[in-house]
Scaffold this motif. Structure first.
Motif, PDB file in Angstrom:
ATOM      1  N   VAL A  70       0.868  -1.184   0.000  1.00  0.00           N
ATOM      2  CA  VAL A  70       0.000   0.000   0.000  1.00  0.00           C
ATOM      3  C   VAL A  70       0.898   1.224   0.000  1.00  0.00           C
ATOM      4  O   VAL A  70       2.068   1.156   0.375  1.00  0.00           O
ATOM      5  CB  VAL A  70      -0.979   0.066   1.210  1.00  0.00           C
ATOM      6  CG1 VAL A  70      -1.907  -1.132   1.247  1.00  0.00           C
ATOM      7  CG2 VAL A  70      -0.246   0.245   2.516  1.00  0.00           C
ATOM      8  N   ARG A  71       0.324   2.341  -0.422  1.00  0.00           N
ATOM      9  CA  ARG A  71       1.055   3.606  -0.365  1.00  0.00           C
ATOM     10  C   ARG A  71       0.075   4.702   0.035  1.00  0.00           C
ATOM     11  O   ARG A  71      -1.125   4.617  -0.244  1.00  0.00           O
ATOM     12  CB  ARG A  71       1.712   3.934  -1.702  1.00  0.00           C
ATOM     13  CG  ARG A  71       0.738   4.420  -2.764  1.00  0.00           C
ATOM     14  CD  ARG A  71       1.442   4.767  -4.086  1.00  0.00           C
ATOM     15  NE  ARG A  71       0.552   5.407  -5.010  1.00  0.00           N
ATOM     16  CZ  ARG A  71      -0.454   4.847  -5.662  1.00  0.00           C
ATOM     17  NH1 ARG A  71      -0.710   3.559  -5.482  1.00  0.00           N
ATOM     18  NH2 ARG A  71      -1.208   5.537  -6.492  1.00  0.00           N
ATOM     19  N   GLU A  72       0.606   5.707   0.704  1.00  0.00           N
ATOM     20  CA  GLU A  72      -0.209   6.863   1.072  1.00  0.00           C
ATOM     21  C   GLU A  72       0.121   7.999   0.118  1.00  0.00           C
ATOM     22  O   GLU A  72       1.292   8.301  -0.128  1.00  0.00           O
ATOM     23  CB  GLU A  72       0.068   7.298   2.508  1.00  0.00           C
ATOM     24  CG  GLU A  72      -0.853   8.403   2.962  1.00  0.00           C
ATOM     25  CD  GLU A  72      -0.591   8.832   4.392  1.00  0.00           C
ATOM     26  OE1 GLU A  72      -1.451   9.531   4.943  1.00  0.00           O
ATOM     27  OE2 GLU A  72       0.475   8.487   4.934  1.00  0.00           O
ATOM     28  N   GLU A  73      -0.902   8.590  -0.430  1.00  0.00           N
ATOM     29  CA  GLU A  73      -0.736   9.692  -1.367  1.00  0.00           C
ATOM     30  C   GLU A  73      -1.776  10.757  -1.041  1.00  0.00           C
ATOM     31  O   GLU A  73      -2.980  10.488  -1.084  1.00  0.00           O
ATOM     32  CB  GLU A  73      -0.942   9.172  -2.799  1.00  0.00           C
ATOM     33  CG  GLU A  73      -0.645  10.160  -3.882  1.00  0.00           C
ATOM     34  CD  GLU A  73      -0.772   9.503  -5.245  1.00  0.00           C
ATOM     35  OE1 GLU A  73      -1.623   9.985  -6.028  1.00  0.00           O
ATOM     36  OE2 GLU A  73      -0.051   8.536  -5.520  1.00  0.00           O
ATOM     37  N   ASP A  74      -1.303  11.934  -0.651  1.00  0.00           N
ATOM     38  CA  ASP A  74      -2.187  13.043  -0.286  1.00  0.00           C
ATOM     39  C   ASP A  74      -3.195  12.642   0.790  1.00  0.00           C
ATOM     40  O   ASP A  74      -4.375  12.991   0.730  1.00  0.00           O
ATOM     41  CB  ASP A  74      -2.915  13.594  -1.520  1.00  0.00           C
ATOM     42  CG  ASP A  74      -1.965  14.177  -2.557  1.00  0.00           C
ATOM     43  OD1 ASP A  74      -0.937  14.763  -2.140  1.00  0.00           O
ATOM     44  OD2 ASP A  74      -2.237  14.054  -3.764  1.00  0.00           O
ATOM     45  N   GLY A  75      -2.727  11.870   1.786  1.00  0.00           N
ATOM     46  CA  GLY A  75      -3.577  11.481   2.899  1.00  0.00           C
ATOM     47  C   GLY A  75      -4.539  10.346   2.608  1.00  0.00           C
ATOM     48  O   GLY A  75      -5.377  10.006   3.434  1.00  0.00           O
ATOM     49  N   ARG A  76      -4.418   9.747   1.446  1.00  0.00           N
ATOM     50  CA  ARG A  76      -5.299   8.640   1.064  1.00  0.00           C
ATOM     51  C   ARG A  76      -4.453   7.405   0.783  1.00  0.00           C
ATOM     52  O   ARG A  76      -3.350   7.502   0.262  1.00  0.00           O
ATOM     53  CB  ARG A  76      -6.129   9.004  -0.155  1.00  0.00           C
ATOM     54  CG  ARG A  76      -7.010  10.203   0.130  1.00  0.00           C
ATOM     55  CD  ARG A  76      -8.125  10.369  -0.871  1.00  0.00           C
ATOM     56  NE  ARG A  76      -9.047  11.387  -0.421  1.00  0.00           N
ATOM     57  CZ  ARG A  76     -10.097  11.159   0.370  1.00  0.00           C
ATOM     58  NH1 ARG A  76     -10.366   9.953   0.785  1.00  0.00           N
ATOM     59  NH2 ARG A  76     -10.898  12.141   0.735  1.00  0.00           N
ATOM     60  N   TRP A  77      -5.016   6.254   1.132  1.00  0.00           N
ATOM     61  CA  TRP A  77      -4.303   4.986   0.989  1.00  0.00           C
ATOM     62  C   TRP A  77      -4.739   4.256  -0.274  1.00  0.00           C
ATOM     63  O   TRP A  77      -5.924   4.168  -0.569  1.00  0.00           O
ATOM     64  CB  TRP A  77      -4.552   4.104   2.206  1.00  0.00           C
ATOM     65  CG  TRP A  77      -3.874   4.632   3.421  1.00  0.00           C
ATOM     66  CD1 TRP A  77      -4.426   5.430   4.386  1.00  0.00           C
ATOM     67  CD2 TRP A  77      -2.515   4.451   3.787  1.00  0.00           C
ATOM     68  NE1 TRP A  77      -3.494   5.739   5.332  1.00  0.00           N
ATOM     69  CE2 TRP A  77      -2.311   5.150   4.990  1.00  0.00           C
ATOM     70  CE3 TRP A  77      -1.453   3.761   3.222  1.00  0.00           C
ATOM     71  CZ2 TRP A  77      -1.073   5.168   5.634  1.00  0.00           C
ATOM     72  CZ3 TRP A  77      -0.233   3.786   3.863  1.00  0.00           C
ATOM     73  CH2 TRP A  77      -0.052   4.481   5.054  1.00  0.00           C
ATOM     74  N   TRP A  78      -3.735   3.741  -0.978  1.00  0.00           N
ATOM     75  CA  TRP A  78      -3.964   2.991  -2.223  1.00  0.00           C
ATOM     76  C   TRP A  78      -3.237   1.665  -2.133  1.00  0.00           C
ATOM     77  O   TRP A  78      -2.087   1.609  -1.707  1.00  0.00           O
ATOM     78  CB  TRP A  78      -3.432   3.784  -3.418  1.00  0.00           C
ATOM     79  CG  TRP A  78      -4.123   5.089  -3.573  1.00  0.00           C
ATOM     80  CD1 TRP A  78      -3.724   6.298  -3.071  1.00  0.00           C
ATOM     81  CD2 TRP A  78      -5.349   5.333  -4.250  1.00  0.00           C
ATOM     82  NE1 TRP A  78      -4.632   7.262  -3.400  1.00  0.00           N
ATOM     83  CE2 TRP A  78      -5.645   6.701  -4.126  1.00  0.00           C
ATOM     84  CE3 TRP A  78      -6.240   4.515  -4.953  1.00  0.00           C
ATOM     85  CZ2 TRP A  78      -6.779   7.278  -4.670  1.00  0.00           C
ATOM     86  CZ3 TRP A  78      -7.367   5.097  -5.496  1.00  0.00           C
ATOM     87  CH2 TRP A  78      -7.627   6.454  -5.363  1.00  0.00           C
ATOM     88  N   ARG A  79      -3.887   0.606  -2.550  1.00  0.00           N
ATOM     89  CA  ARG A  79      -3.260  -0.715  -2.535  1.00  0.00           C
ATOM     90  C   ARG A  79      -2.612  -1.015  -3.882  1.00  0.00           C
ATOM     91  O   ARG A  79      -2.976  -0.432  -4.909  1.00  0.00           O
ATOM     92  CB  ARG A  79      -4.273  -1.794  -2.200  1.00  0.00           C
ATOM     93  CG  ARG A  79      -5.311  -1.970  -3.268  1.00  0.00           C
ATOM     94  CD  ARG A  79      -6.290  -3.044  -2.909  1.00  0.00           C
ATOM     95  NE  ARG A  79      -7.327  -3.063  -3.946  1.00  0.00           N
ATOM     96  CZ  ARG A  79      -8.393  -3.788  -3.879  1.00  0.00           C
ATOM     97  NH1 ARG A  79      -8.604  -4.560  -2.847  1.00  0.00           N
ATOM     98  NH2 ARG A  79      -9.274  -3.767  -4.846  1.00  0.00           N
ATOM     99  N   ALA A  80      -1.669  -1.923  -3.855  1.00  0.00           N
ATOM    100  CA  ALA A  80      -1.071  -2.409  -5.090  1.00  0.00           C
ATOM    101  C   ALA A  80      -2.142  -3.159  -5.865  1.00  0.00           C
ATOM    102  O   ALA A  80      -3.019  -3.787  -5.281  1.00  0.00           O
ATOM    103  CB  ALA A  80       0.093  -3.341  -4.771  1.00  0.00           C
TER     104      ALA A  80
END
Length: 88
Positions: A70-80
């Motif tokens: 997962v990564r955090e981008e602009d306070g939001r979490w995104w999964r692979a």
């Protein structure tokens, strides 16, 4: 998280293969739920969706991020976004 992942489901758990680094990442049912909830949600939104305390969830998110799934981008979490193998 630019590395491609392959994924397989085994008895409600997920095994991810990080192809670039030749390593396996095992997600038990609890980690899988957190990972699957990372679809552009904030930490608070993920906690609300899963019905758990935000502090504990933050630990899970940090662990998943350290594993690169997962990564955090602009306070939001995104999964692979893995390519699933086998029947799902």
């Amino acid at each position: 998280m630019s590395a491609p992942f392959l994924a397989a489901e085994l008895d409600g758990e997920v095994v991810l293969l990080d192809v670039a680094q030749a390593r396996l990442i095992h997600l038990d049912p609890a980690a899988r739920q957190v990972w699957e909830a990372c679809v552009g949600r904030t930490t608070g939104e993920v906690a609300a969706a899963l019905g758990g305390p935000e502090e504990r969830l933050a630990e899970s998110l940090r662990s998943l991020a350290a594993a690169g799934v997962v990564r955090e981008e602009d306070g939001r979490w995104w999964r692979a976004a893995p390519r699933w193998v086998g029947s799902r």
